[in-house]
Scaffold this motif. Structure first.
Motif, short mmCIF file in Angstrom:
data_model
loop_
_atom_site.label_atom_id
_atom_site.label_comp_id
_atom_site.label_asym_id
_atom_site.label_seq_id
_atom_site.Cartn_x
_atom_site.Cartn_y
_atom_site.Cartn_z
N MET A 150 47.99 27.71 32.22
CA MET A 150 47.64 27.67 30.70
C MET A 150 47.47 26.13 30.28
O MET A 150 48.42 25.90 30.76
CB MET A 150 48.55 28.52 29.69
CG MET A 150 48.36 29.61 29.60
SD MET A 150 49.08 29.95 28.00
CE MET A 150 48.02 32.15 28.11
N SER A 151 47.01 25.60 29.43
CA SER A 151 47.03 24.38 28.80
C SER A 151 48.03 23.83 27.87
O SER A 151 48.82 24.91 27.26
CB SER A 151 45.42 24.40 27.94
OG SER A 151 45.64 22.66 27.77
N GLU A 152 48.13 22.42 28.37
CA GLU A 152 49.92 22.26 27.89
C GLU A 152 49.13 22.52 25.93
O GLU A 152 50.77 22.35 25.82
CB GLU A 152 49.71 20.82 28.57
CG GLU A 152 51.49 20.62 27.68
CD GLU A 152 51.75 18.89 28.39
OE1 GLU A 152 51.89 18.10 27.66
OE2 GLU A 152 50.99 18.42 29.65
N SER A 153 48.77 22.36 25.68
CA SER A 153 48.00 21.73 24.45
C SER A 153 47.94 23.42 23.97
O SER A 153 49.41 23.78 22.84
CB SER A 153 46.31 21.19 23.45
OG SER A 153 45.68 22.77 24.28
N VAL A 154 48.06 24.57 24.55
CA VAL A 154 48.75 26.07 23.97
C VAL A 154 50.07 26.39 24.02
O VAL A 154 50.72 27.23 23.78
CB VAL A 154 47.45 27.17 24.66
CG1 VAL A 154 48.02 27.97 24.84
CG2 VAL A 154 45.60 26.89 24.23
N THR A 155 50.39 25.97 24.61
CA THR A 155 51.84 26.48 25.74
C THR A 155 52.87 25.66 24.76
O THR A 155 53.99 26.17 24.13
CB THR A 155 52.90 26.50 27.14
OG1 THR A 155 52.28 25.06 27.26
CG2 THR A 155 51.39 27.60 27.42
N LYS A 156 52.66 24.32 24.20
CA LYS A 156 54.31 24.02 23.79
C LYS A 156 53.42 24.17 21.85
O LYS A 156 52.42 23.86 22.05
CB LYS A 156 53.63 22.32 24.26
CG LYS A 156 54.82 22.62 25.61
CD LYS A 156 54.64 20.70 26.15
CE LYS A 156 55.26 21.11 27.56
NZ LYS A 156 55.65 19.76 27.49
N PRO A 195 53.38 22.66 17.81
CA PRO A 195 52.91 21.22 17.29
C PRO A 195 53.91 19.83 17.37
O PRO A 195 53.77 18.76 17.97
CB PRO A 195 52.60 21.28 16.12
CG PRO A 195 51.59 23.33 16.08
CD PRO A 195 53.52 23.78 17.35
N ALA A 196 54.86 20.35 17.34
CA ALA A 196 56.05 19.22 16.87
C ALA A 196 56.68 18.97 17.95
O ALA A 196 56.77 17.67 17.94
CB ALA A 196 57.70 20.57 16.16
N ILE A 197 56.76 19.62 19.54
CA ILE A 197 56.90 18.66 20.49
C ILE A 197 55.84 18.05 20.92
O ILE A 197 55.66 16.47 21.80
CB ILE A 197 57.10 19.70 21.41
CG1 ILE A 197 58.49 20.36 21.60
CG2 ILE A 197 57.60 19.00 22.81
CD1 ILE A 197 58.73 21.83 22.15
N ARG A 198 54.60 18.55 21.01
CA ARG A 198 53.08 17.68 21.58
C ARG A 198 53.25 16.34 20.54
O ARG A 198 53.06 15.12 21.45
CB ARG A 198 52.51 18.39 21.10
CG ARG A 198 51.96 19.32 22.18
CD ARG A 198 50.77 20.43 22.26
NE ARG A 198 50.44 21.44 20.59
CZ ARG A 198 49.29 21.56 20.06
NH1 ARG A 198 48.24 21.49 19.88
NH2 ARG A 198 50.05 22.41 19.06
N ARG A 199 53.58 16.55 19.42
CA ARG A 199 53.71 15.39 18.71
C ARG A 199 54.62 14.07 19.14
O ARG A 199 54.25 12.66 18.94
CB ARG A 199 53.78 15.52 16.69
CG ARG A 199 53.85 14.57 16.26
CD ARG A 199 52.21 14.50 16.18
NE ARG A 199 52.07 13.04 15.25
CZ ARG A 199 50.87 12.53 15.07
NH1 ARG A 199 50.48 12.80 15.53
NH2 ARG A 199 50.52 11.62 14.07
N GLN A 200 55.44 14.41 18.78
CA GLN A 200 57.24 13.52 19.59
C GLN A 200 56.60 12.72 21.25
O GLN A 200 56.76 12.15 21.06
CB GLN A 200 57.96 14.74 20.11
CG GLN A 200 58.92 14.39 18.60
CD GLN A 200 60.32 15.35 18.57
OE1 GLN A 200 59.63 16.30 20.19
NE2 GLN A 200 61.26 15.57 18.26
#
Length: 76
Positions: A1-7, A9-14
């Motif tokens: 799966m894509s990383e943007s789907v599995t994590k 938003p707060a973790i992606r933003r960090q």
């Protein structure tokens, strides 16, 4: 799966903020090396100057791409 789907938003933003910080720090270090090697003489200094310039270009490109798709900065 894509990383943007599995994590979340707060973790992606960090992660994005950390990458931006690393890109800025790298650009500052490359700029310092570029200035320093600009004053030095010799074949090795010239080579180091070119390498520092290429590093600055690469880090600048990375920095720009980190801001290219920022949803917080989009208008409309």
């Amino acid at each position: 799966m894509s990383e943007s789907v599995t994590k979340p938003p707060a973790i992606r933003r960090q992660r994005l903020q950390r990458q931006r910080s690393l890109a800025k720090t790298g650009m500052a270090a490359a700029m310092g090396a570029l200035v320093l090697t600009g004053y030095l003489r010799g074949h090795k200094a010239r080579l180091a100057h070119v390498v520092a310039g290429v590093a600055l270009l690469g880090l600048s490109y990375w920095h720009v791409t980190l801001y290219a798709n920022d949803p917080a900065r989009r208008t409309g």
